[in-house]
Design a protein around this motif. Structure first.
Motif, PDB file in Angstrom:
ATOM      1  N   TYR A  21      -0.982 -28.562 -21.574  1.00 23.42           N
ATOM      2  CA  TYR A  21       0.004 -29.276 -20.605  1.00 23.42           C
ATOM      3  C   TYR A  21      -0.878 -30.096 -20.018  1.00 23.42           C
ATOM      4  CZ  TYR A  21       1.288 -29.271 -15.706  1.00 23.42           C
ATOM      5  OH  TYR A  21       1.558 -29.947 -14.407  1.00 23.42           O
ATOM      6  N   PHE A  22      -1.949 -30.779 -19.295  1.00 22.99           N
ATOM      7  CA  PHE A  22      -2.590 -32.056 -18.917  1.00 22.99           C
ATOM      8  C   PHE A  22      -2.461 -33.547 -19.511  1.00 22.99           C
ATOM      9  CE2 PHE A  22      -4.514 -29.344 -15.722  1.00 22.99           C
ATOM     10  CZ  PHE A  22      -3.533 -29.821 -14.993  1.00 22.99           C
ATOM     11  N   ARG A  23      -2.417 -32.412 -21.034  1.00 25.52           N
ATOM     12  CA  ARG A  23      -2.543 -34.322 -21.827  1.00 25.52           C
ATOM     13  C   ARG A  23      -0.782 -34.709 -21.920  1.00 25.52           C
ATOM     14  NH1 ARG A  23      -6.043 -36.813 -23.768  1.00 25.52           N
ATOM     15  NH2 ARG A  23      -5.352 -37.880 -25.776  1.00 25.52           N
ATOM     16  N   LYS A  24      -0.083 -33.473 -21.695  1.00 24.59           N
ATOM     17  CA  LYS A  24       1.029 -33.700 -22.303  1.00 24.59           C
ATOM     18  C   LYS A  24       1.340 -34.654 -20.872  1.00 24.59           C
ATOM     19  CE  LYS A  24       3.573 -31.132 -23.822  1.00 24.59           C
ATOM     20  NZ  LYS A  24       5.174 -30.116 -24.295  1.00 24.59           N
ATOM     21  N   LYS A  76       3.141 -38.429 -20.251  1.00 27.69           N
ATOM     22  CA  LYS A  76       4.215 -38.861 -19.316  1.00 27.69           C
ATOM     23  C   LYS A  76       4.749 -39.687 -18.217  1.00 27.69           C
ATOM     24  CE  LYS A  76       6.507 -35.382 -16.720  1.00 27.69           C
ATOM     25  NZ  LYS A  76       6.961 -34.015 -16.549  1.00 27.69           N
ATOM     26  N   VAL A  77       3.182 -39.064 -17.381  1.00 28.02           N
ATOM     27  CA  VAL A  77       3.069 -39.981 -16.703  1.00 28.02           C
ATOM     28  C   VAL A  77       2.720 -41.476 -16.225  1.00 28.02           C
ATOM     29  CG1 VAL A  77       1.581 -40.595 -14.136  1.00 28.02           C
ATOM     30  CG2 VAL A  77       2.378 -37.643 -15.124  1.00 28.02           C
ATOM     31  N   GLU A  78       1.996 -41.574 -18.353  1.00 25.88           N
ATOM     32  CA  GLU A  78       2.230 -43.222 -18.310  1.00 25.88           C
ATOM     33  C   GLU A  78       3.273 -43.910 -17.731  1.00 25.88           C
ATOM     34  OE1 GLU A  78      -0.405 -43.493 -21.414  1.00 25.88           O
ATOM     35  OE2 GLU A  78      -1.798 -43.302 -20.470  1.00 25.88           O
ATOM     36  N   TYR A 135     -11.611 -34.038 -18.148  1.00 22.09           N
ATOM     37  CA  TYR A 135     -11.616 -34.194 -19.204  1.00 22.09           C
ATOM     38  C   TYR A 135     -10.426 -34.819 -20.039  1.00 22.09           C
ATOM     39  CZ  TYR A 135     -16.521 -33.016 -19.471  1.00 22.09           C
ATOM     40  OH  TYR A 135     -17.994 -32.996 -19.063  1.00 22.09           O
ATOM     41  N   ASN A 136      -9.312 -34.328 -19.522  1.00 25.27           N
ATOM     42  CA  ASN A 136      -7.760 -35.470 -20.099  1.00 25.27           C
ATOM     43  C   ASN A 136      -7.823 -36.710 -19.487  1.00 25.27           C
ATOM     44  OD1 ASN A 136      -6.087 -33.529 -21.422  1.00 25.27           O
ATOM     45  ND2 ASN A 136      -6.383 -32.060 -20.246  1.00 25.27           N
ATOM     46  N   VAL A 137      -8.557 -37.218 -18.121  1.00 22.85           N
ATOM     47  CA  VAL A 137      -8.034 -38.699 -17.731  1.00 22.85           C
ATOM     48  C   VAL A 137      -9.318 -39.182 -18.423  1.00 22.85           C
ATOM     49  CG1 VAL A 137      -8.807 -40.063 -15.704  1.00 22.85           C
ATOM     50  CG2 VAL A 137      -7.377 -37.387 -16.084  1.00 22.85           C
TER      51      VAL A 137
END
Length: 139
Positions: free
Chosen positions: A38-41, A45-47, A136-138
């Protein structure tokens, strides 16, 4: 030295290595489990957000974060978080002497990481399980 530390030091290397491997495997599952995809997605998207949409998203995240901190930290419960400039800058002594009242989670409800400080001691930081996945996603 705690009993757990003594047991580890007195154990044969194969037992120590097995324990460390098991712990690292558990930590990997925590970091990459649950809402990891979820956070990867989400971050992908936010980028691509426009400046206006990004500003709105940042304001929402800050509000959620400050609400959580105000509700769960004895140290910060009386602070006004309307502006970041309203929050005083902490020095090392403030943190070391008041860490327990700054915490927003009990140890048994979070994931613990230790940071090294220049005093030679460490500071224990307690993250939410979701917070660990988010970090860890960031990185």
């Amino acid at each position: 030295m705690s009993i757990k530390e003594k047991l580890v030091l007195l154990s044969p290397y194969i037992v120590q290595n097995t324990a460390i491997t098991a712990y690292n495997t558990y930590q990997y599952k925590v970091r990459h489990g649950g809402k990891y995809k979820y956070f990867r997605k989400y971050y992908s998207k936010v980028e691509s957000y426009s400046q206006e949409k990004l500003t709105i998203e940042i304001a929402k995240k800050k509000k959620d974060f400050f609400s959580f901190v105000k509700a769960n930290s004895e140290w910060y419960k009386n602070y006004n978080f309307s502006e970041l400039l309203c929050i005083p800058i902490l020095n090392k002594e403030d943190i070391i002497n008041n860490l327990e009242s700054m915490n927003t989670l009990d140890e048994n409800r979070g994931s613990i990481s230790l940071t090294d400080v220049t005093t030679g001691a460490y500071i224990k930081i307690i993250h939410t399980k979701i917070g660990v996945i988010r970090v860890y996603n960031v990185s």
